[in-house]
Write a protein that holds these residues in place. Structure first.
Motif, PDB file in Angstrom:
ATOM      1  N   LEU A 520      29.532  39.937  70.918  1.00  0.00           N
ATOM      2  CA  LEU A 520      29.068  38.491  70.821  1.00  0.00           C
ATOM      3  C   LEU A 520      30.182  37.400  70.922  1.00  0.00           C
ATOM      4  CD1 LEU A 520      25.130  38.601  70.794  1.00  0.00           C
ATOM      5  CD2 LEU A 520      26.515  38.522  73.223  1.00  0.00           C
ATOM      6  N   ASP A 521      31.218  36.457  71.903  1.00  0.00           N
ATOM      7  CA  ASP A 521      31.601  35.492  72.070  1.00  0.00           C
ATOM      8  C   ASP A 521      30.978  34.433  71.711  1.00  0.00           C
ATOM      9  OD1 ASP A 521      33.897  33.598  72.016  1.00  0.00           O
ATOM     10  OD2 ASP A 521      33.658  33.831  73.872  1.00  0.00           O
ATOM     11  N   PHE A 522      30.973  34.600  70.122  1.00  0.00           N
ATOM     12  CA  PHE A 522      29.831  33.295  69.078  1.00  0.00           C
ATOM     13  C   PHE A 522      30.932  33.079  68.065  1.00  0.00           C
ATOM     14  CE2 PHE A 522      26.262  31.850  67.488  1.00  0.00           C
ATOM     15  CZ  PHE A 522      25.962  31.076  68.436  1.00  0.00           C
ATOM     16  N   PRO A 523      30.856  32.302  67.218  1.00  0.00           N
ATOM     17  CA  PRO A 523      32.105  32.201  65.910  1.00  0.00           C
ATOM     18  C   PRO A 523      30.855  32.178  65.104  1.00  0.00           C
ATOM     19  CG  PRO A 523      31.506  29.434  67.129  1.00  0.00           C
ATOM     20  CD  PRO A 523      30.219  31.057  68.121  1.00  0.00           C
ATOM     21  N   LYS A 524      31.350  32.547  64.253  1.00  0.00           N
ATOM     22  CA  LYS A 524      31.466  33.059  62.924  1.00  0.00           C
ATOM     23  C   LYS A 524      29.828  31.665  62.562  1.00  0.00           C
ATOM     24  CE  LYS A 524      31.639  34.461  58.026  1.00  0.00           C
ATOM     25  NZ  LYS A 524      32.655  34.835  57.461  1.00  0.00           N
ATOM     26  N   ILE A 525      28.287  31.828  61.657  1.00  0.00           N
ATOM     27  CA  ILE A 525      27.820  30.454  61.143  1.00  0.00           C
ATOM     28  C   ILE A 525      27.851  30.329  59.614  1.00  0.00           C
ATOM     29  CG2 ILE A 525      27.114  29.514  63.497  1.00  0.00           C
ATOM     30  CD1 ILE A 525      24.510  31.327  62.608  1.00  0.00           C
ATOM     31  N   GLU A 526      27.789  29.007  59.389  1.00  0.00           N
ATOM     32  CA  GLU A 526      27.772  29.411  58.083  1.00  0.00           C
ATOM     33  C   GLU A 526      26.123  29.498  57.343  1.00  0.00           C
ATOM     34  OE1 GLU A 526      29.575  25.431  59.749  1.00  0.00           O
ATOM     35  OE2 GLU A 526      27.795  26.431  59.869  1.00  0.00           O
ATOM     36  N   ARG A 527      26.008  29.474  56.343  1.00  0.00           N
ATOM     37  CA  ARG A 527      24.719  30.359  55.733  1.00  0.00           C
ATOM     38  C   ARG A 527      23.707  28.969  55.292  1.00  0.00           C
ATOM     39  NH1 ARG A 527      23.959  35.074  53.916  1.00  0.00           N
ATOM     40  NH2 ARG A 527      25.720  36.440  54.009  1.00  0.00           N
ATOM     41  N   PRO A 528      23.005  28.908  55.261  1.00  0.00           N
ATOM     42  CA  PRO A 528      21.423  27.834  55.780  1.00  0.00           C
ATOM     43  C   PRO A 528      22.100  27.044  53.971  1.00  0.00           C
ATOM     44  CG  PRO A 528      19.991  30.296  55.955  1.00  0.00           C
ATOM     45  CD  PRO A 528      21.334  30.414  55.951  1.00  0.00           C
ATOM     46  N   THR A 529      22.559  27.523  53.515  1.00  0.00           N
ATOM     47  CA  THR A 529      22.660  27.472  51.131  1.00  0.00           C
ATOM     48  C   THR A 529      23.930  26.090  52.065  1.00  0.00           C
ATOM     49  OG1 THR A 529      24.051  28.940  50.963  1.00  0.00           O
ATOM     50  CG2 THR A 529      21.618  28.280  50.368  1.00  0.00           C
ATOM     51  N   GLU A 530      24.564  26.423  53.457  1.00  0.00           N
ATOM     52  CA  GLU A 530      26.605  25.643  52.856  1.00  0.00           C
ATOM     53  C   GLU A 530      26.172  24.792  53.768  1.00  0.00           C
ATOM     54  OE1 GLU A 530      28.774  29.160  53.753  1.00  0.00           O
ATOM     55  OE2 GLU A 530      28.810  30.136  51.691  1.00  0.00           O
ATOM     56  N   ARG A 531      24.833  24.772  54.695  1.00  0.00           N
ATOM     57  CA  ARG A 531      25.072  23.963  56.176  1.00  0.00           C
ATOM     58  C   ARG A 531      24.228  22.843  55.650  1.00  0.00           C
ATOM     59  NH1 ARG A 531      26.573  24.650  61.847  1.00  0.00           N
ATOM     60  NH2 ARG A 531      25.451  22.457  62.897  1.00  0.00           N
ATOM     61  N   LYS A 532      24.706  21.327  56.287  1.00  0.00           N
ATOM     62  CA  LYS A 532      24.200  20.172  56.027  1.00  0.00           C
ATOM     63  C   LYS A 532      24.378  19.599  57.450  1.00  0.00           C
ATOM     64  CE  LYS A 532      27.120  19.015  51.447  1.00  0.00           C
ATOM     65  NZ  LYS A 532      28.035  17.953  50.775  1.00  0.00           N
TER      66      LYS A 532
END
Length: 624
Positions: A520-532
């Protein structure tokens, strides 16, 4: 474009870090190469005069921090910088270098799309070669008349800490103002000697704001104080008591500016006299605007807020968003059509307008045309937009409709799933395990449509093809673009066709070849532990792919995980399929809803996307 409220603020600009234009794409890691030790700003209001004093100390720790010694301080022709001084303090606390007057130069701040601006920067660079050292500088500036008092933040640069910052505002006791505080402590307020003194203090840690995908605009995340006068005299007298009163002031600015020359009036008559309704008349006049007038920024007169008259645009054949919107409004009025200028914050990732804080929160002007059943919206600065198309730049947000005493905040309609959907049909012919061809037909809409339309009007064929291929499936396989077409100038989709060689696609396992669905044309997202940051989707993301796969009868084919459905508050994903002899018909659909979500919702979002990726990996076509 309409200038933002910060145009009267004495915001500190360090080259490459214009904080009032910071975006989430800006680097936000803290490299400790420099840090702002102190940033103190004092503002005093006396009568109609606003005076500002600024003092800044920046410690440069190594060579990588030298960029922070390149300083640009904004000012205008009528409000010049005074008392500028700067010096270098070495590690022993001694002054070793001072700024010479001749080394600070005035540079026009004309942007690439501007014909003329009334704004300048006082630019200098003062550095040293022994680390660490401190750059200290200060200056003052005064304004006679102001629409904004300040939009202050302790952030000088996203990747640079600010240890200590303060804003002090002194006003007469009877001076009325409106304050908005964001991510910062409330002001300490005192009364001394017949004056009211407000003081804010703050700091900033670069690691507190991180570059993350699908985040709100940076303006919503940084600590910030916005201050405006409740009543002002800036050109005509005006008020921020309400949106209605501010709209009345904007209406006064454009009073008497619909002065079309007789030649233009005749053009309007010739174009519209045989047309039956508002829509057809507005359409032909919009095309006339697009074909004959060009957009350029002209930011002079009452802080860049004053539109140029319709006669100026008619004569010179150019104008900025205010001038072009006023001109289009005049054309429509000549045809007997009522239309309203509408102030909006234009950006694909829009700022959330605070409707409880009437003020100049906008940067652009568009046009609203009420009809019997709906409202037509016109983006007057674009010579390629389809008629009535706003797109991702201005959809789904609050705006100020300017209609004299009836001015009000309105909601611009949101783009729907259908309006942003990319429909792709992929016809695949498998004649042998190493002989696979595909025909692709894709309809680009929404953001993809806008970007490709821009490329079609301004870029080379190779660049157009490069972008189109980047949005098609099987991007790593050899392909040839055979067609790119917008059916009419008002079509809100572009059709892209391509031929692909998929012979090398898939994985070989012994005598079997396994094909999975394209990513799918969708960017890689951060893991929950890295997200702010919170999640923010300004408009829907919608892909629908239809595969028709024809396999030679000599090949045995099996399909696994051909049906799946995943639902979430964030959107949905589905795969449906049927196998008829040696033909597979498969449909895949992916939807992300527009909306804002709290940081604590991110884990659920991550799991939703992970489950989609797992489903895709399990949908396999095996050839033997």
């Amino acid at each position: 474009m309409r200038k933002n409220s910060s145009f009267l603020s004495i915001t500190i600009f360090l080259i490459g870090y214009l904080f009032c234009h910071l975006t989430l794409s800006a680097q936000s890691r803290n490299d400790n190469s420099a840090e702002v030790l102190t940033y103190d700003k004092k503002i005093e209001i006396e009568g109609k005069k606003l005076s500002v004093w600024v003092e800044i100390s920046i410690q440069i720790n190594n060579h990588d921090g030298q960029h922070m010694t390149q300083v640009a301080i904004p000012f205008s022709a009528s409000n010049k910088i005074k008392d500028l001084s700067a010096s270098i303090i070495n590690a022993s606390g001694n002054e070793v270098k001072k700024l010479k007057k001749r080394d600070a130069v005035d540079v026009s701040s004309i942007s690439g799309y501007s014909l003329y601006e009334d704004d300048f920067n006082k630019v200098f660079e003062l550095s040293y070669n022994q680390y660490p050292y401190v750059l200290k500088y200060s200056y003052s500036i005064s304004y006679n008349g102001f629409l904004s008092i300040d939009e202050w933040t302790p952030v000088i640069a996203l990747n640079t800490n600010t240890k200590k910052a303060s804003l002090t505002l002194t006003t007469p006791t009877d001076f009325q103002l409106s304050i908005k505080e964001q991510n910062i402590n409330q002001a300490i307020k005192n009364t001394e000697g017949g004056k009211v003194i407000y003081k804010w203090t703050g700091n900033y840690t670069a690691e507190s704001i991180k570059k993350e995908v699908f985040s709100p605009p940076i303006h919503e995340l940084i600590p910030k104080v916005s201050i405006v006068p409740l009543n002002f005299e800036y050109g005509p007298s005006g008020s921020f008591q309400s949106w209605q009163s501010y709209g009345e002031w904007l209406n006064q600015l454009s009073y008497g500016l619909h002065d079309l020359p007789e030649s233009e009036k005749q053009v309007v008559k010739n174009l519209t006299q045989d047309l039956p309704d508002i829509e057809s008349k507005a359409n032909v006049l919009y095309h006339y605007l697009q074909d004959n007038i060009r957009y350029t920024n002209v930011a002079i007169g009452i802080g860049g807020m004053l539109p140029y008259p319709a006669s100026y645009v008619a004569q010179n054949r150019y104008g900025d968003c205010k001038a072009l919107t006023n001109y289009m409004q005049a054309l429509l009025a000549e045809a007997g059509i009522e239309a309203f200028c509408t102030d909006v914050y234009a950006d694909k990732v829009p700022i959330d307008i605070d409707t409880n804080f009437p003020s100049q929160q906008f940067n652009h002007v568009i046009l609203a045309i009420p009809t019997k059943t709906d409202t037509l919206w016109l983006e007057t600065t674009s010579n390629i937009n389809p008629f009535g198309y706003l797109g991702t730049f201005t959809q789904n947000r609050k705006a100020l409709l300017v209609n004299s005493s009836q001015s009000k905040i309105i909601q611009i309609p949101a783009m729907t799933n259908v309006e942003t959907r990319r429909d792709t049909r992929i016809d695949i012919s498998i004649q042998a395990k190493n002989k696979i061809q595909a025909q692709v037909n894709s309809k680009f809409r929404g953001d993809d449509f806008e970007t490709l339309l821009y490329y079609m009007k301004s870029e080379s064929k190779s660049e157009i093809d490069r972008f189109a291929k980047s949005k098609l499936p099987y991007q790593q396989s050899p392909s040839t673009i055979t067609k790119i077409n917008q059916e009419t100038r008002d079509s809100q989709e572009i059709i892209v066709e391509a031929e692909m060689n998929l012979s090398d696609y898939g994985q070989q396992f012994g005598e079997a070849k396994v094909l999975n669905l394209p990513r799918l044309d969708f960017p890689k997202i951060e893991r929950p532990t890295e997200r702010k940051s919170p999640l923010f989707f300004p408009y829907p993301i919608h892909y629908k792919d239809e595969f028709e796969i024809t396999i030679d009868e000599s090949i045995k084919v099996t399909l696994s995980n051909g049906n799946d459905n995943i639902d979430s508050i964030f959107g949905s994903f589905s795969v449906t399929s049927e196998k008829i002899n040696n033909k597979i018909i498969l449909t895949r659909e992916f939807i992300i809803k527009s909306g804002r979500y709290k940081p604590e919702d991110y884990t659920d979002f991550f799991e939703f996307i992970s489950s989609i990726n797992e489903s895709r990996a399990k949908t396999l076509i095996t050839l033997k």
